[in-house]
Design an enzyme around this catalytic site. Structure first.
Site, PDB file in Angstrom:
ATOM      1  N   HIS A 458      -5.604 -13.450   0.933  1.00 58.17           N
ATOM      2  CA  HIS A 458      -6.253 -13.538   0.170  1.00 58.17           C
ATOM      3  C   HIS A 458      -7.419 -13.982  -0.141  1.00 58.17           C
ATOM      4  CE1 HIS A 458      -2.225 -12.177  -1.066  1.00 58.17           C
ATOM      5  NE2 HIS A 458      -2.517 -11.434  -0.799  1.00 58.17           N
ATOM      6  N   ARG A 565      -2.868   2.533  -5.483  1.00 55.86           N
ATOM      7  CA  ARG A 565      -1.468   1.793  -5.161  1.00 55.86           C
ATOM      8  C   ARG A 565      -0.585   1.962  -6.429  1.00 55.86           C
ATOM      9  NH1 ARG A 565      -5.659  -1.128  -1.970  1.00 55.86           N
ATOM     10  NH2 ARG A 565      -4.662  -1.638   0.288  1.00 55.86           N
ATOM     11  N   ARG A 601      -0.294   7.370  -4.016  1.00 54.96           N
ATOM     12  CA  ARG A 601       1.428   6.789  -3.085  1.00 54.96           C
ATOM     13  C   ARG A 601       1.854   6.295  -4.010  1.00 54.96           C
ATOM     14  NH1 ARG A 601      -0.824   2.040   1.191  1.00 54.96           N
ATOM     15  NH2 ARG A 601      -0.302   1.000  -0.810  1.00 54.96           N
ATOM     16  N   GLU A 694       0.593   4.980   9.153  1.00 54.65           N
ATOM     17  CA  GLU A 694       0.347   3.549   9.034  1.00 54.65           C
ATOM     18  C   GLU A 694       1.113   3.059  10.491  1.00 54.65           C
ATOM     19  OE1 GLU A 694      -0.545   2.089   5.100  1.00 54.65           O
ATOM     20  OE2 GLU A 694       1.338   3.293   4.735  1.00 54.65           O
ATOM     21  N   ASN A 717      -5.004  -0.917   7.867  1.00 59.00           N
ATOM     22  CA  ASN A 717      -4.491  -2.252   8.160  1.00 59.00           C
ATOM     23  C   ASN A 717      -3.312  -2.649   8.275  1.00 59.00           C
ATOM     24  OD1 ASN A 717      -6.949  -2.498   6.103  1.00 59.00           O
ATOM     25  ND2 ASN A 717      -5.279  -2.145   4.012  1.00 59.00           N
ATOM     26  N   ASP A 718      -1.718  -1.658   7.814  1.00 54.96           N
ATOM     27  CA  ASP A 718      -0.956  -1.702   8.510  1.00 54.96           C
ATOM     28  C   ASP A 718      -0.483  -0.712   9.694  1.00 54.96           C
ATOM     29  OD1 ASP A 718       1.307  -2.912   6.736  1.00 54.96           O
ATOM     30  OD2 ASP A 718       0.543  -0.836   5.408  1.00 54.96           O
ATOM     31  N   CYS A 765      -7.981   5.398   4.018  1.00 56.12           N
ATOM     32  CA  CYS A 765      -7.592   4.293   2.404  1.00 56.12           C
ATOM     33  C   CYS A 765      -7.780   3.191   3.253  1.00 56.12           C
ATOM     34  CB  CYS A 765      -6.944   4.848   2.057  1.00 56.12           C
ATOM     35  SG  CYS A 765      -4.728   4.739   2.974  1.00 56.12           S
TER      36      CYS A 765
HETATM   37  C1  PEP Z   1      -2.937   0.611   4.758  1.00 55.04           C
HETATM   38  O1  PEP Z   1      -1.809   0.041   5.292  1.00 55.04           O
HETATM   39  O2  PEP Z   1      -4.051   0.284   5.572  1.00 55.04           O
HETATM   40  C2  PEP Z   1      -3.513   0.832   3.376  1.00 55.04           C
HETATM   41  C3  PEP Z   1      -3.703   1.287   3.210  1.00 55.04           C
HETATM   42  O3  PEP Z   1      -2.082   0.116   2.261  1.00 55.04           O
HETATM   43  P1  PEP Z   1      -2.113  -1.088   2.319  1.00 55.04           P
HETATM   44  O4  PEP Z   1      -3.250  -1.953   2.371  1.00 55.04           O
HETATM   45  O5  PEP Z   1      -1.637  -0.893   0.760  1.00 55.04           O
HETATM   46  O6  PEP Z   1      -0.708  -1.774   3.198  1.00 55.04           O
HETATM   47 MG    MG Z   2      -0.381   0.532   4.272  1.00 46.59          MG
END
Ligand code: PEP
Ligand code: MG
Length: 827
Positions: A458, A565, A601, A694, A717-718, A765
């Site tokens: 964060h 989101r 989403r 993901e 990210n995930d 994304c």
């Molecule tokens: C991701 O996981 O890359 C993603 C875009 O979803 P979030 O960051 O909302 O988990």
């Molecule tokens: Mg994600």
């Protein structure tokens, strides 16, 4: 007196342009020095030196074995008066790239493709470390002249009759790049060839080179238009030949003379001692260091009156909750919904009745409220490894942050932020809490460097929103740095220079100016499409988290929304939003987008994310628990109203839907079936359906999934955290959870290939899409749409406009054959 020796290869080198025993502080000094020699030798006009410097920031001219060959940009060739070279000998060496020291700087001025012949002359030197050692130490310029100007061939090139048996697979290809198979294309060729087990040879005329050896390839002296034969021996030989043939067809690393100067701000390469961390927020800060110490609050462990202590705790929690509500609104207004949501999540954490209950039970018979609270918070913090979402709380640092806030109220202490200096500084801290970071004033805090933390923490998110350059995970050594003097923080390169030289300060200031120019330019052109130099269009859309952000995204240059989101609609409240409320929010967004696409989403919460009214049971492994689509499939009361709102919105605007955390075909089919049932009931039009990729199983089964969706959106990210089994918010692992890891890139490549085979498109994304170098790689891998935070859109579009698709494809090919994230970053 000049002793000029012309060779059969037209290389001109005289003793007065060979400088022995030189010393330089930086590679830029070395380039300027060798440039001055070229001026002195009558080879170039002085203006070509700047071109050599510019060339170096666009492409690295380190050749290998301690030799670099700086030369200017192709478009500045008219500043060359006479082809020739000059040499600066640096017995003490200069760092060219991290870990690469140069001792011989060979400045090249080549009017046409003599460049190639000069390289060929250099190759027999490059092959011979003992010879290089001699040239680095020699006090006789003639020795250098003789070695660099003779064009003798060396044993690393074979004759066809010397070819070993077994090279029974081959292809003929033509080298088309303007300068033939010179250093950069040959480097790309050798790197790609080395990714295969098969032995690779390259035949040009009557000479055969080892395809995995740069030196050997350079010796062939292959010119533009010349045909070569690539031969392979071994089990993956056919694949190697195909990959090399493709790479040559897309131009390897051909010169692109019309290239605009690259203002993407590569990492600073300064000579001063650096502390290396992880780049978390871009930009350069130049200011004194200031150590920021977390306030240690002291309190008595015991207290005589348990009832009074319990009452104190309740009051402190209530006060902290009120403060968090105000903070969320303030941050949301100043920085955006996603940033505000960090404090909505803090609020939710603190509003958890179990937390307070657990602290209250620890007070009797004689514990103080502060002691009981601290015990409870620590137990919680330790049991939470970290959180799983950039914008939602749940990690240990957030729990501790919330804990401190309550503790301060219990003890009547003031906030630590007020202790910050009033003059501009670079802040050094072990770790900064989100509360600390959100309260930073970018006018005074010019940079941040923390000992721990990862780029998706964060603190990093808030620093990026505040436009404060930041380096995280720099190690405990930063906590002992002396203050006083002026330091440089490079948020692009992830480095802190605590005591830079005057020269480095000048260079950093210059780079700051360049960054400003680049940012201004990107901002001015944000409404122009992201058209690559060869006319390939990439869709650049926004990640948003609330209705008002749609208009703001368009204002930032977005061409639609690639990820809404929706979880933000569900936070900071005590019951889920109604269908009407959700529809109203979607309607506001479709109106703002005015026909541009909106990808909604479905809800991605559950597991570790605290949404108290859902009463989700605690899980041992929340990241592997009932998250995203799994929760929605279990909770129709949550899912169906959302699907209804989305279907109704699709009837009035350009809305697509996508499902998060899809791991199995069963989940996808179940989600689609529910959507279809809702759609039929509402009699709304068909809607394009996509899924997030993901989870590793989604990559491995992409061919099957591609049959059942209209598009994929990759959540890097995930995907990174699940592929590497590294929590993206973990205080020490997050730094290594790098989306540029070759494993992640290969997964993206595999996903794109499966989608293309089924005629479907792929977007990204995750955070990688908003990072300009990452965005280029993704486009090179075949990604059609990039969805990023609105703030990063102008820079992403500008970066894509500066390159051609084949350039990005070549970059991607090289990245795919890398072994580590560090190697990818070094590209
Ligand atoms: C991701 O996981 O890359 C993603 C875009 O979803 P979030 O960051 O909302 O988990
Ligand atoms: Mg994600």
């Amino acid at each position: 007196m000049a002793v000029r020796k012309e060779t059969q290869f037209m290389v001109s080198l005289s003793a007065d342009v060979v400088q022995l025993n030189a010393t330089v502080a930086t590679k830029l000094d070395a380039i300027r020095q060798v440039g001055q020699l070229l001026v002195k030798g009558g080879h170039i006009q002085a203006g070509y030196i700047d071109s050599m410097v510019a060339r170096e920031s666009a492409a690295n001219t380190y050749l290998g074995n301690g030799i670099a060959i700086p030369h200017g940009l192709p478009q500045d060739r008219e500043l060359i008066l006479q082809t020739g070279i000059a040499v600066t000998q640096l017995p003490q060496g200069v760092e060219w790239n991290p870990g690469e020291t140069v001792h011989l700087v060979v400045g090249i001025a080549a009017k046409s493709d003599e460049h190639l012949q000069i390289l060929r002359n250099l190759t027999h030197v490059l092959d011979d470390p003992a010879l290089i050692q001699r040239l680095v130490q020699t006090q006789n310029a003639q020795e250098i002249i003789e070695q660099l100007t003779q064009g003798e061939s060396s044993p690393s090139v074979q004759k066809p009759t010397e070819l070993e048996p077994g090279f029974d697979q081959q292809v003929e290809v033509q080298i088309t790049g303007a300068a033939g198979l010179h250093a950069r294309p040959a480097t790309a060729f050798a790197a790609l060839a080395s990714a295969f087990e098969a032995d690779i040879r390259v035949q040009a005329g009557e000479e055969i080179a080892n395809g995995k050896s740069l030196m050997s390839l350079l010796k062939l002296g292959v010119e533009s238009g010349q045909s070569i034969r690539i031969l392979a021996r071994g089990k993956d030989g056919a694949a190697a030949l195909k990959a090399l043939q493709n790479a040559i067809a897309t131009g390897l690393e051909a010169e692109e003379p019309e290239a605009e100067p690259d203002l993407d701000l590569p990492a600073l390469t300064l000579a001063s001692k650096a502390i290396i961390g992880v780049a978390a927020a871009p930009g350069i800060a130049i200011a004194p260091l200031h150590h920021h110490h977390t306030q240690t609050l002291s309190f008595a462990d015991t207290a005589p009156n348990p009832a009074a202590e319990a009452e104190n705790l309740r009051r402190a929690v209530a006060a902290a909750l009120g403060e968090l509500t105000a903070l969320q609104q303030q941050v949301q207004q100043q920085l955006g919904t996603a940033q505000g949501a960090i404090f909505a999540a803090h609020h939710a954490l603190l509003a958890d009745p179990d937390l307070i209950e657990s602290a209250l039970t620890q007070i009797p018979p004689n514990r103080s409220a502060a002691w009981a609270w601290q015990q409870t918070i620590e137990a919680r913090a330790q049991s939470l490894a970290a959180l799983s979402n950039e914008t939602l709380a749940g990690r240990a640092a957030d729990v501790r942050d919330v804990g401190q806030r309550v503790l301060r109220h219990l003890l009547g202490e003031v906030e630590t932020a007020s202790e910050l200096p009033t003059t501009p500084v670079i802040l050094i801290a072990a770790e900064l809490t989100p509360s600390d970071t959100a309260s930073l004033d970018p006018q005074r805090i010019l940079g941040i460097c923390t000992a721990t933390g990862g780029p998706t923490s964060h603190t990093a998110i808030l620093a990026r929103s505040l436009k404060i350059p930041a380096v995280v995970g720099a190690g405990a050594a930063v906590l002992d740095l002396a203050t006083g003097g002026t330091a440089i923080l490079d948020g692009n390169g992830g480095c802190l220079y605590p005591q830079p030289s005057a020269e480095d300060l000048t260079q950093a200031r210059q780079r700051q100016g360049e960054l400003q120019v680049a940012q201004d330019g990107a901002l001015r052109s944000r409404f122009q499409p992201a058209l690559t130099r060869d006319g390939h269009r990439v869709e650049v859309v926004a990640n948003i988290g609330a209705a008002p952000e749609a208009a703001a995204a368009i204002e930032a240059g977005a061409e639609g929304v690639g990820l809404l989101r929706t979880e933000f609609l569900f936070l900071g409240r005590d019951q889920p939003p109604s269908e009407a409320e959700q529809f109203a929010a979607l309607q506001e967004m479709t109106q703002a987008l005015n026909g541009l696409p909106l990808i909604v989403r479905t809800l991605d919460i559950g597991g570790d994310k605290a949404v108290p009214y859902l009463k989700l049971p605690a899980e041992d492994n929340p990241f592997l628990g009932v998250r995203g689509i799994r929760l929605c499939l279990q909770e129709p009361d949550l899912f169906i109203p959302q699907l209804r709102a989305i279907c109704r919105a699709a009837a009035i605007g350009y809305v697509r839907i996508m499902f998060p955390m899809i791991a199995t075909l069963e989940d996808l089919r179940a989600a689609k079936a529910q959507l279809e049932a809702v759609r039929v009931e509402l009699e709304t039009p068909p809607i394009e359906v996509g899924m997030m990729v993901e989870v590793p199983s989604a990559v491995l089964m992409a061919a099957e999934f591609a049959q059942e969706v209209d598009f994929f959106s990759i959540g890097t990210n995930d995907l990174t955290q699940y592929l590497l089994a590294m929590d993206r918010g973990h205080p020490t692992l997050a730094a290594a959870a790098d989306a540029l890891h070759p494993a992640v890139l290969r997964a993206i490549h595999q996903t794109v290939q499966a989608a293309e085979a089924a005629g479907k498109w792929v977007g990204v994304c995750g955070g990688l899409a908003g990072d300009p170098p990452g965005a280029s790689l993704l486009v090179g891998l075949g990604v059609k749409e990039l969805s990023a935070s609105p703030a990063s859109i102008p820079a992403v579009k500008a970066a894509l406009r500066r390159q051609s698709l084949p350039q990005m494809q070549r970059l991607a090919q090289r990245a795919l054959s890398c072994s580590t994230a560090a190697e990818v970053r070094a590209l």
